[in-house]
Design an enzyme around this catalytic site. Structure first.
Site, PDB file in Angstrom:
ATOM      1  N   THR A  38      38.062  40.917  36.828  1.00  0.00           N
ATOM      2  CA  THR A  38      38.970  41.925  37.400  1.00  0.00           C
ATOM      3  C   THR A  38      38.893  41.937  38.927  1.00  0.00           C
ATOM      4  OG1 THR A  38      37.202  43.506  36.922  1.00  0.00           O
ATOM      5  CG2 THR A  38      39.043  43.457  35.411  1.00  0.00           C
ATOM      6  N   THR A  39      37.676  41.775  39.472  1.00  0.00           N
ATOM      7  CA  THR A  39      37.536  41.715  40.935  1.00  0.00           C
ATOM      8  C   THR A  39      38.181  40.436  41.454  1.00  0.00           C
ATOM      9  OG1 THR A  39      35.427  42.848  40.664  1.00  0.00           O
ATOM     10  CG2 THR A  39      35.872  41.885  42.815  1.00  0.00           C
ATOM     11  N   ASP A  94      32.471  44.187  28.922  1.00  0.00           N
ATOM     12  CA  ASP A  94      32.979  42.945  29.541  1.00  0.00           C
ATOM     13  C   ASP A  94      32.384  41.719  28.853  1.00  0.00           C
ATOM     14  OD1 ASP A  94      34.290  44.574  31.230  1.00  0.00           O
ATOM     15  OD2 ASP A  94      33.423  43.827  33.086  1.00  0.00           O
ATOM     16  N   ASP A 116      32.521  47.114  38.558  1.00  0.00           N
ATOM     17  CA  ASP A 116      33.570  46.514  37.730  1.00  0.00           C
ATOM     18  C   ASP A 116      34.904  46.778  38.413  1.00  0.00           C
ATOM     19  OD1 ASP A 116      34.884  45.424  35.457  1.00  0.00           O
ATOM     20  OD2 ASP A 116      35.282  47.452  34.750  1.00  0.00           O
TER      21      ASP A 116
END
Length: 557
Positions: A97-98, A394, A64
């Protein structure tokens, strides 16, 4: 001669470190690219995981983006901006997020040659902002609404969004199993926005498939005194009393002093104390409640008293669990046992204490308000369960977002390729340098499909060429084509149910552009020596301690 002897003007304190101009900007860009390269390999269903070991000996395995960025402890001031955008993406949307870190790094990578060639950063910033606005408009145009569908259809659509999110996580192998569980949990809490209404409890042991969802509340059995074994462990339609008081004999908090003239009076004081606790317990029983939960301790006397009257009790219940029981059962937490009326008691269809692994759980089912759910996670290693919890968080965020902003776009790099093509075409109509800058923005968007291919071990150049050809078709039929992770070719992502909420993509592009523009607009860094020396002195003062410092009255040297 006098003009040659001008004294040097000192503006900043001695020891101040300043660096400015083009080298400083390039240095900041390099730092951000280095941070982006750390999380690059975690993108997508075939992304690798990172094992992070901290100084306390804790080990975290995660892919994550936000978790990795938080644990990296980045010290470079410009690179910290990427950590912040990953955190904001996690809080706002939950997923992507990445993606947001990768995009910001790629925007800066594309800007670097222009900066080195002497282009003014403000020209780049202006073009990037224009391209960002156009990209967001294009996403809105391509997004497909899932509004107005029946509940069953909506469930399956939301499950597909959750499965897309989970496919890149450690529990990707069981994505369909968990996706249905997440959708059921989010639908159970209804319009309630509070995420803490969905509890996630972790029980080591068993397999992932042993995880289950409770439509109600479940929490670990609390510490209990003797007499607990005699209490009933199963009720149908019980009344539930929720308290925030202690039900045990307490010694005085302060040093209380009572002076007695007659030793016989001592017994009356002891009796008064016992009468107070018995009076409290009596009122709890008279309320008609069959289950008594308290945030504070319920002592051995109270436990035995309730056991004799077939009442279940649990003390020291965690505050968030107590609030979820209150929300689910319709009860109200009481701070006194006086005047307990029916309105403040909660109720549920069934209560039981059940063994899960080597833990015992108190489970409330069929709650009237129903605005809460609990997911009990099983698994082998602790790190694995921790990562499963982060993955489910998530997925829950994504499903909530999809329910509120009910538009989805095709995943698998399809939307990125389509926006990239759209910006390439638009740039042709622009005269001047900004054509090059918008082209570089469009090229940066291709990092998502390229990285998906690299992480899966496919030939990225070959796949991207196929995608460009498909997206360039005049009919627009290739707009939904993205990377097919299973075959290494390309496929219609929308038809394969690789979906993500439009808000994830819009937020990611917005945040990445803002971060890139912010870093491009910095041309000087000033490091103040005062703060460093102050920290050093503080540390030195703590280190000297008693007897380690100077003696009293000694002269300073």
């Amino acid at each position: 001669m006098a003009s040659m002897m001008q004294p040097q003007i000192i503006l900043l304190k001695e020891g101040t470190d300043t660096s400015q101009g083009k080298p400083q900007l390039v240095s900041n860009i390099n730092a951000c690219m280095a941070v982006a390269d750390v999380v690059r390999t975690t993108l997508g269903p075939r992304g690798m995981d990172k094992l992070i070991h901290d100084d306390k000996g804790n080990t975290t395995i995660s892919n994550d983006g936000a978790t990795i960025m938080k644990l990296l402890d980045v010290v470079h001031p410009a690179a910290k901006i990427l950590v912040d955008i990953a955190k904001s993406q996690d809080l706002e949307v939950g997923d992507g997020t990445t993606t947001v870190v990768l995009l910001a790094g790629e925007f800066l990578r594309e800007a670097k040659p222009f900066i080195e060639d002497g282009v003014h950063p403000q020209n780049l910033i202006r073009s990037y902002r224009t391209a960002c606005n156009m990209a967001i408009e294009k996403i809105k145009e391509l997004a497909v609404s899932i509004e107005g569908k029946s509940l069953d259809e909506k469930r399956s659509l939301l499950a597909k969004c959750a499965a897309t999110t989970l496919s890149s996580k450690l529990i990707g192998g069981e994505k369909d199993f968990f996706a249905t569980m997440v959708v059921d949990a989010v639908i159970a809490i209804g319009s309630d926005d509070r995420l803490n209404m969905i509890g996630i409890k972790k029980v080591p042991g068993g397999t992932m498939r042993d995880s289950f969802l409770v439509n109600g509340v479940a929490f670990k059995k609390t510490f209990s005194y003797a007499g607990f074994e005699q209490q009933p462990k199963k009720f149908l339609n019980p009344k539930i009393l929720l308290l925030n008081i202690e039900l045990e004999l307490k010694s005085e908090k302060e040093n209380a002093e009572i002076r007695l003239s007659d030793p016989l009076q001592y017994q009356s004081i002891v009796d008064a104390e016992w009468n107070i606790i018995y009076d409290k317990l009596d009122k709890c029983v008279k309320s008609g409640a069959k289950i008594v939960l308290s945030r504070l301790a319920i002592g051995d006397l109270a436990t035995q008293y309730f056991a004799d009257r077939d009442i279940f009790c649990a003390g020291r219940v965690a505050e968030d669990d107590l609030h979820r029981v209150a929300a689910a059962t319709g009860g109200t937490v009481q701070t006194s046992v006086n005047n307990v009326i029916d309105e403040v008691l909660g109720s549920c269809e069934a209560f039981e204490e059940k063994q899960v692994g080597n833990e015992r759980f108190n489970i409330f089912k069929g709650c009237p308000s129903g605005q809460t759910a609990t997911i009990v996670l099983r698994g082998g290693a602790d790190q694995f369960i921790e990562e499963a919890e982060r993955s489910l968080h998530d997925a829950i965020m994504i499903v909530r977002r999809a329910m509120k902003n009910s538009t989805v776009v095709a995943g698998g790099g399809a939307i990125d390729m389509e926006i990239s093509r759209y910006l390439w075409q638009h740039a042709r109509n622009i005269a001047g340098k900004s054509q090059l800058f918008i082209n570089s923005f469009a090229k940066a968007l291709e990092v998502i499909p390229r990285q998906l291919c690299d992480n899966a071990g496919f030939d990225a150049t070959d796949v991207l060429n196929k995608l460009r050809q498909k997206h360039a078709l005049p009919s627009g039929e290739g707009a939904l084509y993205g990377v097919d992770i299973n075959t290494g070719g390309i496929s219609d992502s929308f038809a394969n149910f690789v979906w993500e909420p439009a808000v994830v993509k819009m937020n990611a592009i917005n945040a990445a552009t803002e971060a890139a523009c912010l870093i491009l607009s910095v041309d000087e860094t000033v490091k103040n020596p005062k703060s460093e020396s102050a920290q050093g002195e503080a540390a030195g003062g703590m280190g000297r301690g008693r007897g380690g410092g100077r003696g009293r009255g000694m002269r300073r040297r």
